[in-house]
Design an enzyme around this catalytic site. Structure first.
Site, PDB file in Angstrom:
ATOM      1  CB  THR A   1     -10.129  -1.804   5.487  1.00  0.00           C
ATOM      2  OG1 THR A   1     -11.360  -1.211   5.863  1.00  0.00           O
ATOM      3  CG2 THR A   1      -9.390  -0.881   4.542  1.00  0.00           C
TER       4      THR A   1
ATOM      5  CG  ASP B   1     -12.827  -1.593   0.595  1.00  0.00           C
ATOM      6  OD1 ASP B   1     -12.916  -0.981   1.655  1.00  0.00           O
ATOM      7  OD2 ASP B   1     -13.765  -1.704  -0.225  1.00  0.00           O
TER       8      ASP B   1
ATOM      9  CB  THR C   1      -0.901   0.005   1.256  1.00  0.00           C
ATOM     10  OG1 THR C   1      -1.633  -1.212   1.256  1.00  0.00           O
ATOM     11  CG2 THR C   1      -1.844   1.179   1.281  1.00  0.00           C
TER      12      THR C   1
ATOM     13  NE  ARG D   1     -28.174  -7.719  34.004  1.00  0.00           N
ATOM     14  CZ  ARG D   1     -27.583  -7.056  34.984  1.00  0.00           C
ATOM     15  NH1 ARG D   1     -26.775  -7.684  35.816  1.00  0.00           N
ATOM     16  NH2 ARG D   1     -27.804  -5.769  35.135  1.00  0.00           N
TER      17      ARG D   1
ATOM     18  CD  GLU E   1      -4.057  -9.821   3.400  1.00  0.00           C
ATOM     19  OE1 GLU E   1      -4.230 -10.351   2.288  1.00  0.00           O
ATOM     20  OE2 GLU E   1      -2.946  -9.519   3.845  1.00  0.00           O
TER      21      GLU E   1
ATOM     22  N   GLY F   1     -25.229  -2.359  30.060  1.00  0.00           N
ATOM     23  CA  GLY F   1     -24.129  -1.537  30.571  1.00  0.00           C
ATOM     24  C   GLY F   1     -22.856  -2.347  30.791  1.00  0.00           C
TER      25      GLY F   1
ATOM     26  CB  SER G   1      -8.612  -0.564  -3.518  1.00  0.00           C
ATOM     27  OG  SER G   1      -9.133  -0.481  -2.210  1.00  0.00           O
TER      28      SER G   1
ATOM     29  N   GLY H   1       2.835  -3.147   8.206  1.00  0.00           N
ATOM     30  CA  GLY H   1       2.969  -3.872   9.470  1.00  0.00           C
ATOM     31  C   GLY H   1       4.408  -4.319   9.693  1.00  0.00           C
TER      32      GLY H   1
HETATM   33  C1  LIG Z   1      -4.019  -1.448  10.472  1.00  0.00           C
HETATM   34  C2  LIG Z   1      -3.662  -1.590   9.037  1.00  0.00           C
HETATM   35  C3  LIG Z   1      -2.697  -2.501   8.660  1.00  0.00           C
HETATM   36  C4  LIG Z   1      -2.304  -2.611   7.324  1.00  0.00           C
HETATM   37  N1  LIG Z   1      -1.258  -3.427   6.982  1.00  0.00           N
HETATM   38  C5  LIG Z   1      -0.761  -3.372   5.730  1.00  0.00           C
HETATM   39  C6  LIG Z   1       0.457  -4.050   5.394  1.00  0.00           C
HETATM   40  O1  LIG Z   1       1.083  -4.695   6.226  1.00  0.00           O
HETATM   41  N2  LIG Z   1       0.917  -3.952   4.119  1.00  0.00           N
HETATM   42  C7  LIG Z   1       0.240  -3.243   3.168  1.00  0.00           C
HETATM   43  O2  LIG Z   1       0.707  -3.205   2.025  1.00  0.00           O
HETATM   44  N3  LIG Z   1      -0.906  -2.587   3.446  1.00  0.00           N
HETATM   45  C8  LIG Z   1      -1.415  -2.626   4.699  1.00  0.00           C
HETATM   46  N4  LIG Z   1      -2.569  -1.942   5.017  1.00  0.00           N
HETATM   47  C9  LIG Z   1      -3.248  -1.181   3.971  1.00  0.00           C
HETATM   48  C10 LIG Z   1      -4.554  -1.822   3.554  1.00  0.00           C
HETATM   49  O3  LIG Z   1      -4.294  -2.994   2.833  1.00  0.00           O
HETATM   50  C11 LIG Z   1      -5.335  -0.791   2.723  1.00  0.00           C
HETATM   51  O4  LIG Z   1      -5.802   0.166   3.647  1.00  0.00           O
HETATM   52  C12 LIG Z   1      -6.482  -1.415   1.944  1.00  0.00           C
HETATM   53  O5  LIG Z   1      -5.983  -2.169   0.880  1.00  0.00           O
HETATM   54  C13 LIG Z   1      -7.469  -0.367   1.402  1.00  0.00           C
HETATM   55  O6  LIG Z   1      -6.814   0.605   0.694  1.00  0.00           O
HETATM   56  P1  LIG Z   1      -7.066   2.163   1.042  1.00  0.00           P
HETATM   57  O7  LIG Z   1      -6.877   2.337   2.497  1.00  0.00           O
HETATM   58  O8  LIG Z   1      -6.202   2.944   0.151  1.00  0.00           O
HETATM   59  O9  LIG Z   1      -8.574   2.396   0.720  1.00  0.00           O
HETATM   60  P2  LIG Z   1      -9.184   2.935  -0.668  1.00  0.00           P
HETATM   61  O10 LIG Z   1      -8.866   1.975  -1.739  1.00  0.00           O
HETATM   62  O11 LIG Z   1      -8.795   4.345  -0.876  1.00  0.00           O
HETATM   63  O12 LIG Z   1     -10.718   2.864  -0.321  1.00  0.00           O
HETATM   64  C14 LIG Z   1     -11.416   3.952   0.341  1.00  0.00           C
HETATM   65  C15 LIG Z   1     -12.917   3.722   0.183  1.00  0.00           C
HETATM   66  O13 LIG Z   1     -13.248   3.777  -1.196  1.00  0.00           O
HETATM   67  C16 LIG Z   1     -13.995   2.648  -1.571  1.00  0.00           C
HETATM   68  N5  LIG Z   1     -13.592   2.212  -2.924  1.00  0.00           N
HETATM   69  C17 LIG Z   1     -12.341   2.129  -3.425  1.00  0.00           C
HETATM   70  N6  LIG Z   1     -12.362   1.649  -4.662  1.00  0.00           N
HETATM   71  C18 LIG Z   1     -13.644   1.386  -4.951  1.00  0.00           C
HETATM   72  C19 LIG Z   1     -14.328   0.840  -6.081  1.00  0.00           C
HETATM   73  N7  LIG Z   1     -13.674   0.418  -7.159  1.00  0.00           N
HETATM   74  N8  LIG Z   1     -15.663   0.694  -6.010  1.00  0.00           N
HETATM   75  C20 LIG Z   1     -16.349   1.096  -4.925  1.00  0.00           C
HETATM   76  N9  LIG Z   1     -15.767   1.611  -3.836  1.00  0.00           N
HETATM   77  C21 LIG Z   1     -14.437   1.762  -3.849  1.00  0.00           C
HETATM   78  C22 LIG Z   1     -13.661   1.568  -0.550  1.00  0.00           C
HETATM   79  O14 LIG Z   1     -14.759   0.683  -0.380  1.00  0.00           O
HETATM   80  C23 LIG Z   1     -13.384   2.364   0.699  1.00  0.00           C
HETATM   81  O15 LIG Z   1     -14.553   2.537   1.429  1.00  0.00           O
HETATM   82  C24 LIG Z   1      -2.978  -1.847   6.349  1.00  0.00           C
HETATM   83  C25 LIG Z   1      -3.974  -0.955   6.726  1.00  0.00           C
HETATM   84  C26 LIG Z   1      -4.295  -0.793   8.051  1.00  0.00           C
HETATM   85  C27 LIG Z   1      -5.305   0.248   8.430  1.00  0.00           C
END
Ligand SMILES: Cc1cc2nc3c(=O)[nH]c(=O)nc-3n(C[C@H](O)[C@H](O)[C@H](O)COP(=O)(O)OP(=O)(O)OC[C@H]3O[C@@H](n4cnc5c(N)ncnc54)[C@H](O)[C@@H]3O)c2cc1C
Length: 692
Positions: free
Chosen positions: A473, A477, A185, A365, A475, A452, A191, A224
């Protein structure tokens, strides 16, 4: 804040208000909700506490069937942590302390308990996922840290690399000498992996790749293990070959994976040209150290390209067994489905913990009751059964579906069969998306259903909800993954009309599609007998009919809109329809696997119990989507009413064996941890926790 009206109304000796009288009459009614026998499956329920006679044996038989061959492995993990109080996660701690603890937990699991996760992943993926689920039971951060190190960093070496990479890194990853990261990412792209901007340009003079972050948007984000522990990262970048594009320009060969050392193996200092910053405190999962990475022309040897699907020779020539960038990209991402399988599997583990706490507490409860009689368990309220029992049934349904997914994944790893690869890709996307969304919503319902006391951090719903939330989100979204399922169904649909064959998992569409093309049968649409409604053939037909119909109609809509809007616009115009289609399909797959698991259960009593749970799962899902069935007259009004009534009745029946069903998840108190969800003495444990 406590509700004063409930408090005074429930107090002994108070004068009864008209509202209270009404409530008491209602309570009385709830104790005998159906004019049918109360005991399911000839298991006698005692009055009052309604414990099933021989309940312990029922749970044990069910647990043995559920856990199968992984029971002993998971028990070993649980016992190991039970004997190590120094490794147990406290309710409150700082981010730094949690990260440190999480790393110590992982190191102890590997070095003291002797678990070798990467070896397990290579030899027996099902065993690997069982250990990962158990680790997530200890602390979800530990499960995720485990996943980063083994499914992601280790998985990239195993699945995208070749022998030279495995020889060099396998042992160090397995025994945790080399903690590593999976850096895909970027700040501007999550994504849309194909749009990543980090570059890996080949330098033929020095025989190296130069890893570079061209702008702020290309900073690797959320990685990570990067903020504190990682020594290496698998970095996804565009492979650039100088002078090999048109007119001697650089050629972009698409996204590839490269091993990049990020910290000194001895001193742990960040290496030159690399900048690492901490992504900071998160909503949850604070045991995992997520960091952001920038590369300033960092040089790595040519050998560090993970070259299973594409390679560069000493003289800078590119070779691949796959003909196009798109095919190579699909193969690369296809190899990474293991992470997604693990998330789906672990999400079911989280759901089981939440449902167990909420169900045990709801049995314990007591609030209100009939006049001059003892108060009743809150699980005796129809509303409570409605909240929790279909959720309990879903936990069982998802359990069997993810076991199937893991088996398919193992088969894929063994055979490399193209059809199985395609199946696993879609199945893992769909199940991961569907199950994690369901679990995320359910944790909140569980919290509410505990009133509560569900809000006390020690009772865990806050941490479960926050730690699990991101499963929706990372692995992939969920909304994006469901589109992959829909896309695959449409591809299969087109194949079918071209006379091709459907892949195994989707075979049912061939039959139900032709049924769909005829109108629903007006006679069966009125059948309302219990035998019919509890017949798995009816239930599966209903699920599959809905999917076939959605598929047929969305295909027609896409065709119509693409004439004016083009492919991308038409897809977006039909997007909600496509997502419903994907969910409907996944529900069909889940139900089919549940029905099969019920049939395969060798013990008669256990089978009957599972059949009851399966019927509730199926009919609750049909009832939740009854509008769709009514709209097309698949279900007549009298049948819709019968389904509703039967669903409530089955919820009640499942309530009678709810304790046995949650006990069968076989989760020790050490894993449940919430005082209100303990197997016994829950109130005493809770009061002790606050110091009484
Ligand atoms: C705690 C944590 C750990 C992570 N660990 C890693 C890691 O170790 N290595 C790594 O590489 N990444 C890691 N990630 C990243 C994670 O894989 C990405 O956050 C994820 O792939 C989503 O990408 P984005 O955050 O850019 O969301 P975006 O792709 O920007 O999505 C944002 C919103 O837009 C919507 N959206 C996007 N495209 C479309 C579409 N085509 N159609 C409809 N809706 C859409 C989505 O549903 C979402 O609601 C981690 C993230 C977090 C928060």
């Amino acid at each position: 804040m406590a509700s004063s009206s409930s408090r005074s109304g429930g107090g002994a000796g108070n004068e009864e208000s008209p509202a209270m009288r009404r409530l008491r009459r209602l309570s009385l009614h709830l104790l005998q909700p159906f004019d049918r026998p109360a005991e399911p499956l000839a298991l006698a329920a005692c009055a009052g506490a309604r414990r099933v006679e021989g309940g312990a044996e029922v749970s044990a038989a069910l647990a043995a069937y559920l856990r199968g061959r992984h029971r002993a492995t998971q028990a070993r993990v649980f016992e190991f942590f039970r004997d190590r109080p120094d490794l147990q996660t406290p309710v409150e701690q700082t981010t730094a302390a949690h990260r440190d603890l999480c790393f110590r937990q992982l190191r102890a699991l590997v070095r003291d308990a002797g678990v070798r996760p990467l070896s397990l992943m290579a030899a027996d993926p099902a065993e690997y996922f069982a250990v990962m689920e158990a680790a997530g039971g200890v602390d979800i951060s530990l499960g995720v840290k485990f996943g980063v190190q083994y499914s992601l960093w280790g998985g990239s070496i195993l699945n995208l690399g070749t022998k030279k990479h495995r020889d060099k890194f396998f042992d160090g990853i397995d025994n945790l000498d080399i903690p590593g990261c999976f850096a895909m990412t970027e700040l501007h792209h999550g994504s849309n992996v194909q749009a990543l901007q980090t570059t890996a340009a080949f330098d033929p003079v020095t025989d190296e790749f130069i890893i570079n972050t061209p702008n702020d948007g290309a900073i690797k984000w959320w990685i990570g293990n990067a903020a504190v522990h990682g020594k290496y990262a698998t970095v996804f970048a565009r492979l650039i070959l100088p002078l090999q594009g048109k007119g001697g320009t650089p050629a972009d060969m698409g996204i590839h994976a490269f091993i990049v050392p990020i910290r000194d193996l001895e001193t742990h200092a960040v290496l030159p040209g690399i900048e690492i910053n901490d992504c900071g405190h998160k909503i949850g999962l604070n045991g995992v150290d997520n960091g952001a990475l920038r590369f300033r022309s960092v040089r790595i040897p040519r050998d560090n390209l993970l070259n299973r699907f594409g390679d560069v020779s000493r003289d800078g020539k590119y070779t691949s067994s796959l003909p196009t960038i798109n095919k190579r990209f699909a193969a690369t991402l296809g190899e990474l489905v293991g992470g997604r399988v693990g998330i789906a599997y672990s999400s079911v583990g989280v759901l089981k913990v939440a449902v167990t706490i909420a169900t045990r507490y709801a049995l314990l409860r007591q609030q209100f009751g009939p006049p001059k009689q003892p108060e009743i368990s809150v699980l005796d309220y129809q509303s409570h059964q409605h909240k929790l029992m279909p959720m309990l049934a879903s936990s069982y349904a998802f359990h069997f579906a993810t076991i199937y997914l893991v088996d398919k994944y193992s088969e894929m790893k063994k055979t490399n069969d193209e059809d199985v690869i395609a199946d696993v890709h879609v199945l893992s996307s769909g199940l991961k998306a569907y199950i994690t969304s369901y679990t995320a919503k359910s944790i909140s319902t569980c919290r509410e259903s505990c009133g509560g006391h569900g809000y006390a951090a020690v009772n865990r719903f806050g941490a479960l909800r926050n730690d699990h939330d991101i499963f929706q989100t990372f692995e992939g979204d969920n909304t994006v993954l469901l589109q992959q399922v829909a896309g695959d169904l449409l591809k299969q649909y087109q194949e079918k009309f071209k006379g091709g064959t459907l892949s195994v998992t989707w075979n049912y569409l061939r039959d139900s599609m032709s049924t769909y093309l005829s109108q629903p049968n007006p006679v069966t649409a009125r059948w309302e007998g219990e035998d019919h409604l509890r017949d798995p053939n009816f239930q599966l037909d209903a699920f599959r009919y809905r999917t076939s119909r959605l598929l047929h109609s969305v295909a027609a809509r896409l065709q119509k809109h693409s004439k004016t809007l083009g492919g991308f616009g038409a897809w977006n115009r039909c997007l909600n329809h496509l997502l419903t289609l994907a969910e409907s399909h996944i529900e069909s797959v889940i139900l089919a696997k549940f029905i099969k698991s019920v049939k395969s259960c060798p013990d008669e009593k256990t089978r009957q119990l599972l059949k009851l749970v399966c019927d509730l799962y199926a009919l609750d899902r049909i009832w939740k989507d009854i509008g769709t069935y009514r709209n097309v007259d698949y279900v007549a009004p009298n049948k819709a009413k019968a389904i509703h009534k039967l669903t409530d009745y089955l919820s009640y029946q499942v309530r009678l064996v709810a304790r046995e069903l949650v006990d069968a998840f076989d989760l020790p108190d050490l894993i449940i941890r919430a005082p209100i969800g303990m197997q016994s003495e829950a109130y005493a444990q809770y009061t002790q926790h606050v110091g009484f």
